[in-house]
Design a protein around this motif. Structure first.
Motif, mmCIF file in Angstrom:
data_model
loop_
_atom_site.group_PDB
_atom_site.id
_atom_site.type_symbol
_atom_site.label_atom_id
_atom_site.label_comp_id
_atom_site.label_asym_id
_atom_site.label_seq_id
_atom_site.Cartn_x
_atom_site.Cartn_y
_atom_site.Cartn_z
ATOM 1 N N UNK A 41 0.859 -1.175 0.000
ATOM 2 C CA UNK A 41 0.000 0.000 0.000
ATOM 3 C C UNK A 41 0.893 1.222 0.000
ATOM 4 N N UNK A 42 0.657 2.133 -0.908
ATOM 5 C CA UNK A 42 1.505 3.302 -0.976
ATOM 6 C C UNK A 42 1.283 4.227 0.195
ATOM 7 N N UNK A 43 0.058 4.379 0.576
ATOM 8 C CA UNK A 43 -0.280 5.421 1.518
ATOM 9 C C UNK A 43 -1.239 4.880 2.579
ATOM 10 N N UNK A 45 -2.382 6.205 5.140
ATOM 11 C CA UNK A 45 -3.378 7.177 5.603
ATOM 12 C C UNK A 45 -4.661 7.077 4.778
ATOM 13 N N UNK A 46 -4.490 6.921 3.477
ATOM 14 C CA UNK A 46 -5.658 6.823 2.586
ATOM 15 C C UNK A 46 -6.435 5.538 2.880
ATOM 16 N N UNK A 49 -8.246 5.793 6.270
ATOM 17 C CA UNK A 49 -9.446 6.629 6.202
ATOM 18 C C UNK A 49 -10.624 5.812 5.660
ATOM 19 N N UNK A 73 -9.936 0.192 -1.899
ATOM 20 C CA UNK A 73 -9.201 1.449 -1.847
ATOM 21 C C UNK A 73 -8.398 1.687 -3.116
ATOM 22 N N UNK A 74 -8.326 2.951 -3.491
ATOM 23 C CA UNK A 74 -7.469 3.356 -4.609
ATOM 24 C C UNK A 74 -6.003 3.063 -4.287
ATOM 25 N N UNK A 75 -5.663 2.997 -2.993
ATOM 26 C CA UNK A 75 -4.277 2.766 -2.585
ATOM 27 C C UNK A 75 -3.862 1.301 -2.706
ATOM 28 N N UNK B 6 -3.983 13.244 -3.378
ATOM 29 C CA UNK B 6 -4.483 12.500 -2.224
ATOM 30 C C UNK B 6 -5.973 12.788 -1.983
ATOM 31 N N UNK B 12 -12.563 9.694 -4.504
ATOM 32 C CA UNK B 12 -12.902 8.520 -5.304
ATOM 33 C C UNK B 12 -13.289 7.329 -4.416
ATOM 34 N N UNK B 13 -12.524 7.097 -3.346
ATOM 35 C CA UNK B 13 -12.842 6.002 -2.422
ATOM 36 C C UNK B 13 -14.211 6.220 -1.776
ATOM 37 N N UNK B 113 -1.603 8.391 -9.306
ATOM 38 C CA UNK B 113 -1.397 8.350 -7.867
ATOM 39 C C UNK B 113 -0.212 7.420 -7.604
ATOM 40 N N UNK B 114 0.913 7.997 -7.161
ATOM 41 C CA UNK B 114 2.113 7.181 -6.959
ATOM 42 C C UNK B 114 2.022 6.361 -5.692
ATOM 43 N N UNK B 115 2.289 5.064 -5.804
ATOM 44 C CA UNK B 115 2.277 4.209 -4.612
ATOM 45 C C UNK B 115 3.621 4.298 -3.910
#
Ligand SMILES: [Zn+2]
Lengths: 156, 115
Positions: A41-43, A45-46, A49, A73-75, B6, B12-13, B113-115
């Motif tokens: 997972x890159x982030x 926090x995302x 949430x 999740x997009x992440x 972000x 989007x989520x 969106x960079x991972x």
């Protein structure tokens, strides 16, 4: 779904034998960090949430000491499951008000081409609905013992 | 991670979750497993609050791409756009200034969106 297929979403690096956190939010953060630490997972926090928001729709504490926080999740790039234990138990706002001890965090990507997310959620719920399996899962102290328990739950 | 990208990823989520809660079939499947899925209003409130934090031009770009694709924001892994699976040219970077353009995939036009 076979045991092998189900186990393919788990991993040794996603196995937490004893959670440090004693609060619901702490547990969610600790489990999200497991995915971030292994680069899945890159982030965080995302992701966190999204998981918290899902919990706001109703606790994923299903009762009998089991919680299955989940979401898309997009992440996330692939579907992954983190399995964690808390011997002392954590108040997760479960339906039966019992503390949760077994945790499965399921994270799926936004696009679920293989349509694996809901069947996976269903399979986990089915596996932990068996009291004997829950008892054995509470005793596992290694990833190997965990996979063994899952295989046995499938009658393998 | 750029705050601008972000926030769009957050939006989007959130919109995906709203869509799932609004979809009777998907809601029923979760409820059949024993999960409770209530609180559409609070998700919509959260969306309204988030919309206020997003610069107008970013929101317009996001909404324009959403009309074309299901996902406007897609992850980048190993310099591959996970929307169209094409390699990104080296000129595309993860660094986004506060006022500059959003990072966009030249091939499919999605926000990166960079991972
Ligand atoms: Zn692309």
């Amino acid at each position: 779904m076979t045991a092998e297929r189900l186990l393919s979403y788990f991993g040794e690096s996603r196995f937490v034998p004893e959670l440090r956190s004693r609060s619901k939010d702490g547990v969610l953060g600790e489990m999200a960090r497991v995915l971030a630490d292994e680069g899945e997972i890159g982030d965080p926090a995302l992701l966190l949430e999204m998981i918290r928001r899902r919990e706001s729709l109703g606790s994923t504490g299903l009762g009998k000491g089991v919680a299955v926080p989940h979401g898309r999740s997009t992440a996330a790039t692939d579907t992954r499951i983190v399995f964690a234990l808390s011997k002392k138990g954590v108040d997760f706002g479960a339906l039966d008000n019992e503390p949760c001890r077994l945790f499965f965090l399921i994270v799926a990507p936004y696009e679920d081409r293989k349509h694996e997310y809901l069947p996976l959620l269903g399979k986990i719920v089915e596996v932990v609905s068996d009291e004997a399996v829950r008892e054995r899962l509470l005793q596992v102290d290694s990833f190997g013992a965990f996979t063994q328990t899952i295989r046995e739950a499938f009658g393998e | 991670m750029s705050d601008r990208v972000q926030r769009l990823a957050q939006l989007q989520d959130l919109e995906l979750m709203i869509r799932e809660v609004e979809d009777p079939a998907s809601k029923m499947k979760e409820e059949a497993l024993g999960f409770s899925v209530e609180g559409l209003a609070q998700l919509q409130n959260a969306r309204s609050r988030l919309l206020k934090q997003i610069p107008k031009q970013d929101l317009r770009a996001y909404q324009r791409i959403r009309r074309k694709y299901d996902r406007a924001v897609v992850p980048v892994m190993n310099r591959i756009c996970l929307g169209c699976f094409q390699a990104l040219p080296t000129s595309v970077t993860r660094n986004v200034s506060e006022a500059g353009p959003l990072p966009i995939c030249e091939n499919c036009g999605r926000i990166l969106y960079w991972l």
